[in-house]
Design a protein around this motif. Sequence first.
Motif, mmCIF file in Angstrom:
data_model
loop_
_atom_site.group_PDB
_atom_site.id
_atom_site.type_symbol
_atom_site.label_atom_id
_atom_site.label_comp_id
_atom_site.label_asym_id
_atom_site.label_seq_id
_atom_site.Cartn_x
_atom_site.Cartn_y
_atom_site.Cartn_z
ATOM 1 N N ARG A 1 -17.098 20.778 5.790
ATOM 2 C CA ARG A 1 -16.010 21.637 6.234
ATOM 3 C C ARG A 1 -15.066 20.929 7.201
ATOM 4 O O ARG A 1 -14.053 21.464 7.616
ATOM 5 N N VAL A 2 -15.436 19.703 7.586
ATOM 6 C CA VAL A 2 -14.618 18.959 8.542
ATOM 7 C C VAL A 2 -13.557 18.163 7.802
ATOM 8 O O VAL A 2 -13.866 17.438 6.859
ATOM 9 N N THR A 3 -12.331 18.299 8.230
ATOM 10 C CA THR A 3 -11.260 17.515 7.624
ATOM 11 C C THR A 3 -11.026 16.277 8.463
ATOM 12 O O THR A 3 -10.641 16.371 9.618
ATOM 13 N N ALA A 4 -11.282 15.102 7.876
ATOM 14 C CA ALA A 4 -11.088 13.859 8.616
ATOM 15 C C ALA A 4 -9.651 13.387 8.489
ATOM 16 O O ALA A 4 -9.102 12.766 9.395
ATOM 17 N N LEU A 5 -9.035 13.688 7.356
ATOM 18 C CA LEU A 5 -7.690 13.189 7.090
ATOM 19 C C LEU A 5 -7.028 14.149 6.122
ATOM 20 O O LEU A 5 -7.678 14.695 5.232
ATOM 21 N N GLU A 6 -5.711 14.354 6.300
ATOM 22 C CA GLU A 6 -5.048 15.340 5.465
ATOM 23 C C GLU A 6 -3.597 14.938 5.215
ATOM 24 O O GLU A 6 -2.883 14.543 6.138
ATOM 25 N N VAL B 1 0.846 -1.186 0.000
ATOM 26 C CA VAL B 1 0.000 0.000 0.000
ATOM 27 C C VAL B 1 0.875 1.226 0.000
ATOM 28 O O VAL B 1 1.876 1.292 0.712
ATOM 29 N N GLU B 2 0.509 2.184 -0.818
ATOM 30 C CA GLU B 2 1.229 3.446 -0.822
ATOM 31 C C GLU B 2 0.185 4.544 -0.993
ATOM 32 O O GLU B 2 -0.630 4.500 -1.911
ATOM 33 N N THR B 3 0.165 5.516 -0.083
ATOM 34 C CA THR B 3 -0.769 6.630 -0.272
ATOM 35 C C THR B 3 0.049 7.898 -0.476
ATOM 36 O O THR B 3 1.118 8.065 0.104
ATOM 37 N N LEU B 4 -0.477 8.766 -1.332
ATOM 38 C CA LEU B 4 0.233 10.000 -1.660
ATOM 39 C C LEU B 4 -0.642 11.189 -1.308
ATOM 40 O O LEU B 4 -1.702 11.373 -1.907
ATOM 41 N N GLU B 5 -0.211 11.953 -0.321
ATOM 42 C CA GLU B 5 -0.937 13.168 0.086
ATOM 43 C C GLU B 5 -2.430 12.910 0.206
ATOM 44 O O GLU B 5 -3.253 13.703 -0.229
ATOM 45 N N LEU B 6 -2.792 11.773 0.790
ATOM 46 C CA LEU B 6 -4.185 11.349 0.847
ATOM 47 C C LEU B 6 -4.968 12.192 1.846
ATOM 48 O O LEU B 6 -4.484 12.478 2.949
ATOM 49 N N GLY B 7 -6.164 12.598 1.463
ATOM 50 C CA GLY B 7 -6.977 13.403 2.368
ATOM 51 C C GLY B 7 -8.450 13.177 2.141
ATOM 52 O O GLY B 7 -8.879 12.716 1.085
ATOM 53 N N ARG B 8 -9.252 13.454 3.156
ATOM 54 C CA ARG B 8 -10.701 13.332 3.026
ATOM 55 C C ARG B 8 -11.358 14.409 3.879
ATOM 56 O O ARG B 8 -11.062 14.554 5.060
ATOM 57 N N ARG B 9 -12.256 15.147 3.249
ATOM 58 C CA ARG B 9 -13.025 16.144 3.979
ATOM 59 C C ARG B 9 -14.493 15.769 3.938
ATOM 60 O O ARG B 9 -14.972 15.217 2.954
ATOM 61 N N TYR B 10 -15.203 16.033 5.026
ATOM 62 C CA TYR B 10 -16.658 15.899 5.041
ATOM 63 C C TYR B 10 -17.224 17.293 5.230
ATOM 64 O O TYR B 10 -17.205 17.813 6.336
ATOM 65 N N LEU C 1 -2.435 0.683 12.443
ATOM 66 C CA LEU C 1 -2.727 2.111 12.530
ATOM 67 C C LEU C 1 -3.262 2.364 13.926
ATOM 68 O O LEU C 1 -4.339 1.893 14.274
ATOM 69 N N LEU C 2 -2.485 3.081 14.729
ATOM 70 C CA LEU C 2 -2.842 3.273 16.131
ATOM 71 C C LEU C 2 -3.106 4.750 16.381
ATOM 72 O O LEU C 2 -2.397 5.610 15.851
ATOM 73 N N GLY C 3 -4.117 5.040 17.164
ATOM 74 C CA GLY C 3 -4.371 6.444 17.477
ATOM 75 C C GLY C 3 -5.634 6.598 18.286
ATOM 76 O O GLY C 3 -6.388 5.646 18.464
ATOM 77 N N PRO C 4 -5.858 7.805 18.805
ATOM 78 C CA PRO C 4 -7.049 8.050 19.606
ATOM 79 C C PRO C 4 -8.309 8.006 18.741
ATOM 80 O O PRO C 4 -8.234 8.144 17.522
ATOM 81 N N SER C 5 -9.473 7.816 19.378
ATOM 82 C CA SER C 5 -10.742 7.791 18.648
ATOM 83 C C SER C 5 -10.956 9.115 17.931
ATOM 84 O O SER C 5 -10.611 10.170 18.449
ATOM 85 N N GLY C 6 -11.495 9.041 16.742
ATOM 86 C CA GLY C 6 -11.785 10.249 15.988
ATOM 87 C C GLY C 6 -10.563 10.875 15.365
ATOM 88 O O GLY C 6 -10.613 11.990 14.864
ATOM 89 N N GLY C 7 -9.435 10.162 15.378
ATOM 90 C CA GLY C 7 -8.201 10.724 14.837
ATOM 91 C C GLY C 7 -8.041 10.550 13.339
ATOM 92 O O GLY C 7 -7.140 11.115 12.743
#
Lengths: 296, 299, 366
Positions: C20-25, C9-18, C39-45
């Motif tokens: 006005r909310v940015t879920a991933l950038e 798997v390789e992601t390039l500058e991957l992002g997702r907005r809902y 993939l480890l992290g706090p909830s909602g991260g």
Amino acid sequence: MLQDYRNPWLYRGMWVYLLLLVGALLLPVFYTIYISFNEHGFGAQIYDFTWDWYRVMLGNTQIIDSLRWTLGLGAATVAIAVPMGLIAAKHYKRTRHKLVLVTLMLAPLFVPADILGSALLVYFKNLNRACNWLADTLGLEWIRTWFELGFGTALVGQVLWTVPYAFIVILITMSRYHAQQTEAARSCGATGWQAFWRVEFPQIRVGVASASAFVFILSFNEYTRTNLLKGGFDTFTTVLISHMFNTGMSEDSYAMAGTVSVISMLVVGGVLVWSLARVERLEREARAAATPLGSA
Amino acid sequence: MGGVPVAAGSWRRRVFGEEGLVRYVFLLPAAFMVLCFAVPVGLTLVWSVFKRTQFWMEPGLTLFAYETFFTSARAENFAYAMVHAAIAVVVSFLLGFPIAVFVRRRVPVSIQHRVILLFILPFMISELIRVFALRPVLARHGLVNEFLLQLGVIDEPISAILFTPLGVIIGDVMSFLPFMVFSGFLAMEAVQRYVFEVCDDLGAGALHTFKDVILPLAAPGIFAGSVFIFVNGLGVGLIPNILGGPGAVNAGSIVFESIVALDFPLAMAISAIMIVTLVALLWIGHWLFDLTRVLEPIS
Amino acid sequence: MSGNSELAVETLELGRRYGRVTALEGVNLRVTKGSYFVLLGPSGGGKTTLLRLIGGLVRPSAGRVRLHGRDVTDLPANERPTTMVFQSYALFPHMSVARNVGFGLALRRVAKREVRERVDRMLDLVGLTGYQERMPHELSGGQQQRVQLARSLVLDRDVLLLDEPLAALDEKLRKEMCFELKRIQEQVGITFIHVTHNQEEAMTVADRIAIIASGRLIEEGSSREIYEHPARRFTAEFIGETKIFEGTVEAADGARARVDIGIGVIEVGNRDANVRVRDAVSISIRSELLELLAPDETASAAMQSVPATYEKTIYLGLTSSHRVRLPDGAEVGVRRFSGARGTARIEPGAQVRLAWHMEDARLHTS
């Protein structure tokens, strides 16, 4: 439990009241059925059981003819209103304009029959005139009869009347479905269609089936809109009402009312019992899941 | 490790894929509702100012239909019909809402829906048949009178039920009461049961619990149910036709009679008045209580 | 468009907005073939969003996704060489275990006999031999997750995505399932990408861990690197129990930095962070690497220390946390095995020193 400290008589009293209320709502219907089996009709002092009034009813060709129209209209209404309710419910789950959609889908519930019926009547009459004009001036003969009052216009009236019920019933069933299963199916290689037909639909089938039954019964019972929009033909209810207004309450109109009620009760009651039995089974399964057979 | 399934042809994805043409199918119900419901209903306002002709109407801008309505006895009858519908709302609330509260608060969760479904049965039998069936029940020699005579409560049959406003109100209540139970229950369903346990725990009396907790939480449902009953009581023409006395009318029956008399602008004017009333009521209700809360349990 | 094919798997500058909310950038993630990646992290991260972007259940609003060097950004889930295991409720309740597991094969019109054989083999692998005809509701939570695993593995896809697969299980079962997952991954040899918020779970199964928080990829490394040498302050704070000191650099060279932390000046290694004078920095030390020195003890030359007041000891079972208060009011826990001796006899209120070996402290600039 705090409930344990409550007055048990109040609790029982409320149950009695609830059942009495349901009984009271149903009482006129049962009374009508009761009268329809009396040889001497309404108001007589003696009661002799008879099938005669039903025989009279079935001997009336106008009534039999109207029954055919009623069934045809019912089937067509189910065929349109239920898929439409299903598509709208699917759409509701994904759209961001939920309020607009739900208002649009449920609004016909709030517009009384006579009002909606006459608005549609005038609408179709106008469209019909427009089509006639187009046919005359442009020679488009094939569109002349598009909006003539008849089966099609009555169908539109009935679909508008029944679609909110189909929508709500299916939406309620869908609320128990976990969308994650669709995602699971997709990640197992299913296309959107396959995920819907193989995974989601089998689980909302009960809702679709109940919606179909309800829509059919609502269509079967509908009078005002159909009467305004039907054009030439007659349905069971329009015959019944015209009987009533023209000749008063004759004995065979009791038989007709009895027929409508019994069919409605059988279909609706059947659906309720069937879906409740299913819920019962699901709950049993849920309880079984809480106490697994084998351990991990 | 074969992995990738054969990719579907791109035309199929263009038609059936998530972003294919097929997604427009989802707009069909809404399009149908707009074309066959919203447009005709909205156009009643336009048609109501058209000129009446002998058999039809022609485009124009006249308030003649409204004048006809407001200067005849119809307006007065309409006002009476409103009063009757309002009484039916109150009676339905008093009879039906306690059921919704009782079922939500005291009946075990697992059978709540089943109990509420009991009210589906009468609701699903044609209101036409039920109204029709009230006639032999309420008539001079009908079930109610016979029963009361047998009991000896009355000596003479009461003839002042059928063909009076009372008959119409009874008809409204019998027809629409289940809706108050449904929408009341739906609203109560949004209230978690622990809320009631908290009330009991805090020792809130029945009156306080009702006034401060149940009423505000169930207000959207009560309002939706009330609007439904009011508008239908005012608009279903069959009920006064079958149960009311001579001259008993409501908006629905006036509209129907106007159609029969080929006075289309008048029918449209009264329809328009009804539609505006309905929209205004729903808008006020939404502004006051946020009616979308009624639908929370299903979305 | 082809990228490195050694990467699953390789992601390039991957992002997702809902909206006005940015879920991933701006996520650039690289997962080697055949590894167990967490993939480890706090909830909602944003870690679940990242997983769903890889699986094709969510469409990115920016960036590309490559699987085995092939750009799959525009493909839906069913056309990607990935498959997914969900947290719960994802078994089809109207199908038996065998039909659930054989679902994907039936879609591909594999012959019935072959489906049966492959389903049996998979159920064997996940330890559910003989459960073919059970319905999902007749299974425990752990068994349901095993069936989900079999349903995905039977498809022979290259990448298995697991979205909090053990979150609905109780503690003991979760530990067991962790070892199971690890064993199965080693046996089938495909790439596993596993989302969790549970550190212990992550440490147990992972070859490599990526920390995802606030919609960003914070850092990535092996379990040991992430725990012992976190580069970022967030990682140090998020994983384990850690004391963080904030301070300003007074002096620094290539090997060491002197940092003023308000209650004293301490020295810390500067090889990785490479800070300069007047930089605002933070220093992290794991609570089990802290030590308490009684007033009469003196610190060795390699140790750093600050004054503290001993307050109390909290018994936690395997370990105990000895609580001390620093002059600036902060409370710090020092972890020791409960059986260990040395600090238990200090009286509450006694003046002590909080000390650590210089090489156990990490310097962070962000």
